[in-house]
Design an enzyme around this catalytic site. Structure first.
Site, mmCIF file in Angstrom:
data_model
loop_
_atom_site.group_PDB
_atom_site.id
_atom_site.type_symbol
_atom_site.label_atom_id
_atom_site.label_comp_id
_atom_site.label_asym_id
_atom_site.label_seq_id
_atom_site.Cartn_x
_atom_site.Cartn_y
_atom_site.Cartn_z
ATOM 1 N N LEU A 19 0.811 -1.217 0.000
ATOM 2 C CA LEU A 19 0.000 0.000 0.000
ATOM 3 C C LEU A 19 0.848 1.272 0.000
ATOM 4 C CD1 LEU A 19 -2.900 -0.921 2.457
ATOM 5 C CD2 LEU A 19 -3.004 -0.689 -0.020
ATOM 6 N N LYS A 21 3.539 1.861 2.327
ATOM 7 C CA LYS A 21 3.916 2.309 3.682
ATOM 8 C C LYS A 21 5.270 3.020 3.653
ATOM 9 C CE LYS A 21 3.864 -1.598 5.832
ATOM 10 N NZ LYS A 21 3.423 -2.646 4.954
ATOM 11 N N ILE A 153 1.447 -13.461 11.263
ATOM 12 C CA ILE A 153 2.085 -14.073 12.438
ATOM 13 C C ILE A 153 3.456 -13.468 12.672
ATOM 14 C CG2 ILE A 153 3.101 -16.222 13.321
ATOM 15 C CD1 ILE A 153 0.778 -17.717 12.021
ATOM 16 N N GLU A 154 4.217 -13.299 11.590
ATOM 17 C CA GLU A 154 5.608 -12.886 11.792
ATOM 18 C C GLU A 154 5.770 -11.432 12.221
ATOM 19 O OE1 GLU A 154 7.453 -14.206 8.217
ATOM 20 O OE2 GLU A 154 6.643 -12.584 7.009
ATOM 21 N N GLN A 197 -11.864 -1.284 9.124
ATOM 22 C CA GLN A 197 -12.357 -1.533 10.492
ATOM 23 C C GLN A 197 -11.738 -2.818 11.061
ATOM 24 O OE1 GLN A 197 -16.650 -1.479 10.931
ATOM 25 N NE2 GLN A 197 -16.862 -0.197 9.132
ATOM 26 N N CYS A 386 26.731 -1.387 -13.979
ATOM 27 C CA CYS A 386 27.278 -2.622 -13.431
ATOM 28 C C CYS A 386 27.395 -3.694 -14.522
ATOM 29 C CB CYS A 386 26.456 -3.064 -12.234
ATOM 30 S SG CYS A 386 27.428 -4.037 -11.076
ATOM 31 N N HIS A 512 26.599 1.708 -8.999
ATOM 32 C CA HIS A 512 25.175 1.987 -9.245
ATOM 33 C C HIS A 512 24.871 3.463 -8.989
ATOM 34 C CE1 HIS A 512 23.646 -2.234 -9.458
ATOM 35 N NE2 HIS A 512 24.826 -2.445 -8.899
ATOM 36 N N GLU A 514 22.303 5.098 -9.680
ATOM 37 C CA GLU A 514 20.894 5.324 -9.326
ATOM 38 C C GLU A 514 20.681 5.391 -7.816
ATOM 39 O OE1 GLU A 514 22.177 2.572 -10.469
ATOM 40 O OE2 GLU A 514 21.206 0.752 -9.733
HETATM 41 N N1 GLN Z 1 26.819 -9.968 -12.104
HETATM 42 C C1 GLN Z 1 27.773 -8.915 -12.158
HETATM 43 C C2 GLN Z 1 28.781 -9.007 -11.033
HETATM 44 O O1 GLN Z 1 28.546 -9.628 -10.037
HETATM 45 C C3 GLN Z 1 27.086 -7.555 -12.158
HETATM 46 C C4 GLN Z 1 26.323 -7.267 -10.921
HETATM 47 C C5 GLN Z 1 25.392 -6.109 -11.049
HETATM 48 O O2 GLN Z 1 24.994 -5.738 -12.159
HETATM 49 N N2 GLN Z 1 24.983 -5.527 -9.941
HETATM 50 O O3 GLN Z 1 29.835 -8.438 -11.123
#
Ligand code: GLN
Length: 540
Positions: A19, A21, A153-154, A197, A386, A512, A514
């Protein structure tokens, strides 16, 4: 330093999972921060895995990596993006970690003589982790989101811990926000309150009741429905908030602000705070909704039917789009379908940029290699992340350097031309959990490159999650044929960024980017990639 006692805000969910959160927690955090208050957010995950690092994206979505190398829930990405603070491993606790810590203490003899039980030992450990968030004291409020749904439960030990915290710290210092769903029944054209509710009844069974109910709904919630929820769930009508579907998640804090969520949380907890300032976010959302351009970016990957697997990439495009006054439309490409140059032409012929996504294993990698070839030859802007760097290097080695058998030892163990290979330190690693090259590493950017133009600085720090690297033995031949190694890790002497000359924009990173993109501070590589895509689309 805050003078008042720490305020604890818990965000729980009822009816169904998924939802939002995480976004709700991040939005409450944003609204408190906009009042000049200092906040942090943690995620309490009821599953038994120690971290999500070993889970399949289908199970869990993206794994969000922090500077300290911890592999965490994707909600931490929302927290970082909304409240703009770097988190650490303490911001995510799982049942697995809690039990691991308790059992370790038991073996050490810390509980000698006692029987170890969920209450108090497990709940004490959860409590310790929540309190630890504000030691040393630096936050006015600690927001904790509990994963899963009330009634699971968890999640019981976590809810029981909240009950104990409320007893220990006093009701005036604890606030419970409950996120629910109001389903719409077509036949009677009604929003139904019964599931809400019932989920509140479930909460009451455990000894908790909500202070605020945030109702997800696809339609505006009539006053009469709010009053009904108020009556049955014992909260004032003003504390029943409409969490309607919005175009962008960055609108959620604005929708909550309209309904005075920040004010009522702050007031109930006795937090003074300044007048909220949300103008920057308002401007961001406004620019997002009214862009001057539109570009289409192809996202090549394996889990294309599951956008949550690439959550941060999608968010980074929103940030980068706004900074380029452009709407970024995503075209999902299943890389397994890119079986030939002709297929690439068919599927990628109309896009303004190609992003090859991260990934593991060799499935779909030949298609990723061909996507890189297409981008290089047709001069379409390219960003590789990557695995998307690794496949770009393999492509260049095969088709430009003439190393026909170039590959990664991840795809072929005994490769004769392993341009991508395991780092020495990885070769002996057997265990799977938390053993990749993880977290923040420094990278030195070569001046005069497109990469430098994006960052405008020499030393940058970026987050990693991989085992394989560009094989240093092949660096010379790649460079000889024109590849620019535009980012190098100075401590480990590893290639972190590559780019191609004689191309509008072809850049790939081993890390990465991003994960570090934020609202109003798009990641430089995403920003310049989208910029190149806008230029590409204007030239078509
Ligand atoms: N599989 C590749 C590695 O381990 C790339 C990993 C990824 O793209 N995050 O190096």
């Amino acid at each position: 330093m805050p003078k008042k006692p720490t305020k604890y805000i818990f965000v729980l969910g009822g009816v169904i999972s998924g939802l939002g959160k995480g976004i709700t927690s991040a939005s409450i955090g944003y609204l408190l921060k906009s009042r000049g208050l200092s906040v942090t957010i943690m995620k309490l995950d009821p599953y038994l895995n120690v971290d999500p690092g070993t889970m399949n994206p289908y199970q869990h979505g993206e794994v969000f990596v922090l500077d300290d190398g911890s592999e965490t829930d994707l909600d931490l990405g929302h927290y970082e993006r909304f409240i703009d603070v770097d988190m650490s491993k303490n911001n995510n606790a799982t049942t697995g970690q809690v039990y691991e810590a308790v059992l370790e203490k038991e073996r050490l003899g810390d509980y000698l003589g006692q029987t170890i039980q969920v209450i108090p030992h497990i709940t004490d450990e959860i409590k310790r982790r929540v309190y630890e968030m504000n030691r040393p004291r630096r936050f006015d409020a600690v927001i904790s989101e509990v994963g899963g749904t009330v009634g699971d439960i968890e999640s019981l030990p976590f809810l029981e811990t909240i009950r104990q915290i409320r007893l220990e710290k006093g009701r005036e210092n604890v606030f419970i926000a409950h996120v629910t769903l109001l389903p719409f029944v077509e036949a009677s054209e009604e929003l139904k309150t019964k599931p809400t509710q019932h989920s509140v009844m479930k909460l009451r069974e455990i000894g908790l009741e909500p202070d605020l109910i945030l109702c997800r709904s696809s339609f505006p919630i009539p006053k009469s429905v709010k009053e009904k929820i108020s009556l049955f769930c014992s909260v004032p009508t003003s504390h029943v908030v409409e969490a309607r579907d919005v175009k962008s998640i960055y609108e959620v804090p604005l929708v909550f602000h309209e309904q005075k969520v920040g004010q009522l949380v702050a007031q109930q907890l006795g937090l003074d705070g300044a007048n909220p300032n949300i103008t920057k976010l308002e401007a961001f959302v406004d620019r997002f909704k009214n862009p001057g351009h539109e570009v289409t970016i192809a996202l090549c990957g394996k889990y294309t039917e599951l956008p949550d697997a690439y959550k941060s990439v999608l968010e980074a495009f929103i940030h980068a789009g706004v900074e380029n006054d452009a709407r970024v439309s995503i075209k999902w490409i299943n890389s397994e379908e890119l079986v030939s140059d002709k297929e690439c032409e068919k599927q990628l012929g109309d896009v303004d940029g190609i992003l090859v996504l991260p990934g593991f294993g060799d499935r779909g990698t030949e298609g990723k290699i061909l996507a890189g070839k297409y981008a290089r030859e047709k001069k379409v802007p390219y960003l590789g992340i990557c695995l998307g760097l690794q496949t770009a290097v393999i492509e260049f080695a095969r088709h430009v350097c003439g190393l026909k058998k170039a590959t990664s030892t991840e795809f072929k163990k005994r490769a004769s031309e392993p341009v991508i290979d395991l780092m020495d330190g990885q070769k002996k690693v057997k265990r799977k959990g938390a053993t990749m090259r993880l977290g923040a590493y420094t990278c030195e950017v070569k001046s005069g490159t497109k990469t430098y133009k994006a960052y405008r600085k020499k030393m940058v720090s970026e987050r990693h999650r991989h085992r394989y690297e560009v094989n240093n033995k092949f660096r010379k031949v790649l460079e000889k044929h024109g590849m620019i190694l535009s980012g190098i890790n100075p401590d480990l002497n590893l290639v972190e960024i590559i780019e191609l000359p004689d191309h509008p924009w072809f850049v790939a990173s081993q890390f990465h980017p991003e994960l570090k993109s934020r609202v109003n501070r798009a990641h430089p590589l995403f920003r310049d990639f989208v910029k190149a895509a806008v230029t590409h689309s204007n030239s078509q």
